[in-house]
Write a protein that holds these residues in place. Structure first.
Motif, PDB file in Angstrom:
ATOM      1  N   HIS A  54     -60.390 -21.151   6.517  1.00 49.23           N
ATOM      2  CA  HIS A  54     -61.335 -20.454   7.359  1.00 49.23           C
ATOM      3  C   HIS A  54     -61.579 -20.134   8.390  1.00 49.23           C
ATOM      4  CE1 HIS A  54     -61.941 -24.547   8.663  1.00 49.23           C
ATOM      5  NE2 HIS A  54     -62.446 -23.363   9.290  1.00 49.23           N
ATOM      6  N   LEU A  82     -63.359 -32.861   7.865  1.00 52.36           N
ATOM      7  CA  LEU A  82     -64.257 -31.260   7.567  1.00 52.36           C
ATOM      8  C   LEU A  82     -65.573 -31.514   8.005  1.00 52.36           C
ATOM      9  CD1 LEU A  82     -62.466 -28.766   6.586  1.00 52.36           C
ATOM     10  CD2 LEU A  82     -62.298 -29.758   8.370  1.00 52.36           C
ATOM     11  N   GLU A  93     -62.660 -29.823  18.884  1.00 51.37           N
ATOM     12  CA  GLU A  93     -60.716 -30.105  18.681  1.00 51.37           C
ATOM     13  C   GLU A  93     -60.480 -28.375  19.546  1.00 51.37           C
ATOM     14  OE1 GLU A  93     -58.037 -28.568  14.981  1.00 51.37           O
ATOM     15  OE2 GLU A  93     -58.480 -27.319  17.000  1.00 51.37           O
ATOM     16  N   VAL A 137     -56.074 -26.531   5.877  1.00 47.45           N
ATOM     17  CA  VAL A 137     -57.394 -27.103   6.113  1.00 47.45           C
ATOM     18  C   VAL A 137     -58.050 -26.330   6.825  1.00 47.45           C
ATOM     19  CG1 VAL A 137     -57.550 -29.356   5.762  1.00 47.45           C
ATOM     20  CG2 VAL A 137     -57.066 -28.718   8.379  1.00 47.45           C
ATOM     21  N   LYS A 138     -57.620 -25.097   8.217  1.00 43.52           N
ATOM     22  CA  LYS A 138     -57.614 -24.023   9.009  1.00 43.52           C
ATOM     23  C   LYS A 138     -57.527 -23.128   8.443  1.00 43.52           C
ATOM     24  CE  LYS A 138     -58.236 -27.143  12.168  1.00 43.52           C
ATOM     25  NZ  LYS A 138     -59.579 -27.281  12.320  1.00 43.52           N
ATOM     26  N   MET A 158     -57.603 -29.493  22.581  1.00 47.61           N
ATOM     27  CA  MET A 158     -56.380 -29.356  23.199  1.00 47.61           C
ATOM     28  C   MET A 158     -56.705 -28.555  24.624  1.00 47.61           C
ATOM     29  SD  MET A 158     -55.820 -27.076  19.829  1.00 47.61           S
ATOM     30  CE  MET A 158     -54.794 -25.731  19.832  1.00 47.61           C
ATOM     31  N   HIS A 211     -70.412 -20.795   6.307  1.00 49.10           N
ATOM     32  CA  HIS A 211     -69.448 -20.291   5.527  1.00 49.10           C
ATOM     33  C   HIS A 211     -68.688 -22.255   5.155  1.00 49.10           C
ATOM     34  CE1 HIS A 211     -68.581 -20.621   9.937  1.00 49.10           C
ATOM     35  NE2 HIS A 211     -67.324 -21.240   9.362  1.00 49.10           N
ATOM     36  N   SER A 249     -57.504 -22.727  16.465  1.00 47.09           N
ATOM     37  CA  SER A 249     -56.641 -21.771  15.308  1.00 47.09           C
ATOM     38  C   SER A 249     -57.978 -21.296  15.070  1.00 47.09           C
ATOM     39  CB  SER A 249     -56.680 -22.863  13.811  1.00 47.09           C
ATOM     40  OG  SER A 249     -57.619 -23.479  13.112  1.00 47.09           O
TER      41      SER A 249
END
Lengths: 407, 140
Positions: B105, A336, A314, B102-103, A318, A407, B65
């Motif tokens: 984390h 995800l 991602e 969703v970001k 960008m 995580h 992010s």
């Protein structure tokens, strides 16, 4: 000629409508507006004639008879119709179907729906090159198997399956064979007879035609394939797919097939393949730690799928925002989870996160590829300069030896 | 992904990218995340004897992010006390960057990176104190 940004390199997602196709379509949105089902006046006759001509154009591209062409709303519907249609019609014969892990969601989710109804599905694994093994298929076919569905070319990694051999095996074993041929048709020669195909899904917008229109090729002759419709109504398309013909789109699809046939004769695939090979060669000259995903030998000419190790997908997209591409990274998906296609091929999850898919097409120029090479090179270097993993590897640390905290 | 201008700004012009000597006594290093999850952050803090964060550097493998969250964190902690840095939590980071749900984390990871870097620094300090104590005990 000045370069126009952003540059479109996502031709597996969709393609631009060819101007020649658009030109043929336009009258069917204006003066020729009839319903092809109106049998008693000139408006209807004109529309019907146009639909039948388009049917011939599609049939001619794949070596089929026009009567074997069923117009649908797109390949998703074609896949659903083929799978649900055969499964439901032949449920007394058996409730087992075979597909593979790397299919498009239109096939996988149709199969999941059947599982909820009590059908059993075998999902064949693929090798590292993305192809199934014929031995696996031979073992998977059972007396109660009614359908095998294996795509021709994969939409992510461009891997081309040995359809001819798969079709032959299915015929020998008496099961129907469907292929989602969306990514390959109009780009590489496809012949339903010589490739032993019983049903094939085709989409217009992947081959420079309009969105919202597709075809399911259904072979006639023995043994006859019967489908239970998924759409009920006016009985169009021999009762298999009711609904008023979208004449302008059907005409566009026919024209796209005719244009594609011409383009193939003029060596379009070779030109696109050269651009793709050039992109890959240049990137390898400029950058280290690049990994090709999928087979190099059995691959769509316009497809390049690379993992840029240590550059998350991602972030990469960008960074190269002037290039329209797609990524198998988890961060670009709603789930995800990184690409299930790459995972099924055994690509490391770390590398799956860094994958980028390039789709080169009819309108891609050498100038655009030159720009892409420079842009990607600069941005990969920039991202790697920022990547702790790249730094560790350069220091000689084995990243796999570290105990990471998930995580 | 539709990001706020702040995320785009931090992503395109990341602050304090780089590395410090991880063996230096006054440098605490936090390495959090996992390559398999798609993000890894390394945050390094140079901390003075009186507990002030004199410098901060980061390197991040991850999405836009994740990079923006780490960049923001270096800006927040630079020149501030260790106590202040410990008080930064993920909600503050997410709020400041207007991260999409969703970001979230990514902001959690950035908070973890601060805590890990400070813990590493404190561990080094404790070891040094032990060594000094051992040395003075031995000389007695």
């Amino acid at each position: 000629m000045s370069l126009k940004l952003p540059i479109y390199l996502d031709n597996h997602a969709t393609t631009r409508v060819d101007p020649k196709v658009l030109e043929v379509m336009l009258p069917f949105l204006t003066e020729v507006f009839g319903n092809a089902g109106s049998r008693n006046h000139a408006f209807g006759w004109a529309a019907q004639e146009a639909v039948e001509r388009a049917r011939e154009q599609v049939a001619s591209l794949i070596g089929a008879d026009p009567k074997e062409i069923i117009f649908t709303s797109g390949a998703t519907e074609s896949d659903n119709l083929a799978i649900l249609g055969v499964a439901h019609f032949y449920k007394e014969k058996g409730k087992h179907l075979i597909t593979q892990l790397t299919e498009h969601k239109a096939v996988l989710d149709a199969c999941h729906a059947l599982e909820k109804e009590g059908f059993e599905i075998t999902y064949l694994p693929v090798a590292a090159d993305g192809r199934i093994r014929l031995e696996d298929l031979a073992v998977a076919i059972r007396p109660d198997t009614t359908l095998v569905s294996i795509m021709w070319a994969n939409n992510e990694v461009g891997t081309i399956q040995d359809i001819t051999a798969i079709g032959k095996l299915c015929r020998e074993r008496g099961v129907f064979f469907h292929t989602d041929a969306v990514q390959g048709i109009g780009k590489l020669p496809f012949n339903v007879a010589s490739m032993n195909v019983d049903m094939a899904s085709i989409s217009a917008h992947k081959m420079y035609g309009p969105k919202g229109i597709g075809v399911l090729y259904v072979r006639r002759g023995r043994p006859r394939i019967r489908l239970e419709p998924t759409m009920f109504g006016g009985g169009q398309e021999r009762g298999i797919r009711s609904g008023t013909h979208a004449v302008h789109q059907i005409v566009g699809m026919g024209a796209a097939c005719a244009v594609a046939a011409d383009a193939m004769r003029d060596g379009e695939a070779e030109r696109i393949r050269e651009l793709r090979d050039y992109l890959w060669t240049k990137l390898q000259e400029n950058l280290d730690e690049l990994y090709l995903n999928g087979s190099w030998e059995h691959r769509l000419p316009g497809n390049l799928n690379i993992s840029f190790a240590f550059c998350e997908g991602e972030a990469m997209m960008m960074a190269i925002k002037d290039l329209a591409v797609s990524s198998g990274s988890a961060c670009t998906s709603a789930s995800l989870e990184p690409s299930y296609v790459l995972r099924a091929m055994g690509v490391d999850v770390e590398l799956a996160h860094t994958s980028i898919r390039f789709g080169i097409g009819r309108f891609t120029t050498r100038e655009e590829i030159d720009y892409a090479v420079q842009n990607i090179t600069d941005k990969v270097r920039w991202l790697r300069e920022m990547s702790p993993l790249y730094e560790m590897v350069k220091e000689g640390i084995d990243i796999k030896s570290i105990e990471w905290t998930a995580h | 992904m539709a990001y706020s201008n702040k995320v785009i700004d931090h992503y395109e012009n990341p602050r304090n990218v780089g590395s410090m000597d991880k063996n230096a006594e006054d440098v605490g290093t936090g390495l959090v995340g996992a390559p398999a999850c798609g993000d890894v952050m390394k945050l390094q803090l140079r901390i003075s004897d009186d507990g002030i964060i004199e410098d901060a550097k980061f390197k991040t493998f991850g999405c836009g992010s994740a990079i923006a969250s780490s960049s923001l964190v270096t800006e927040l902690v630079k020149g501030r006390s260790v106590e202040f840095a410990m008080s930064i939590n993920n909600a503050m980071i997410a709020e400041e960057l207007k991260l999409p749900p969703v970001k979230i984390h990514c902001s959690v990871l950035a908070e973890d990176a601060i805590k890990a870097a400070i813990a590493d620094f404190k561990q080094k300090r404790a070891k040094k104190a032990d060594a000094v104590a051992a040395a003075s005990a031995a000389s007695e």
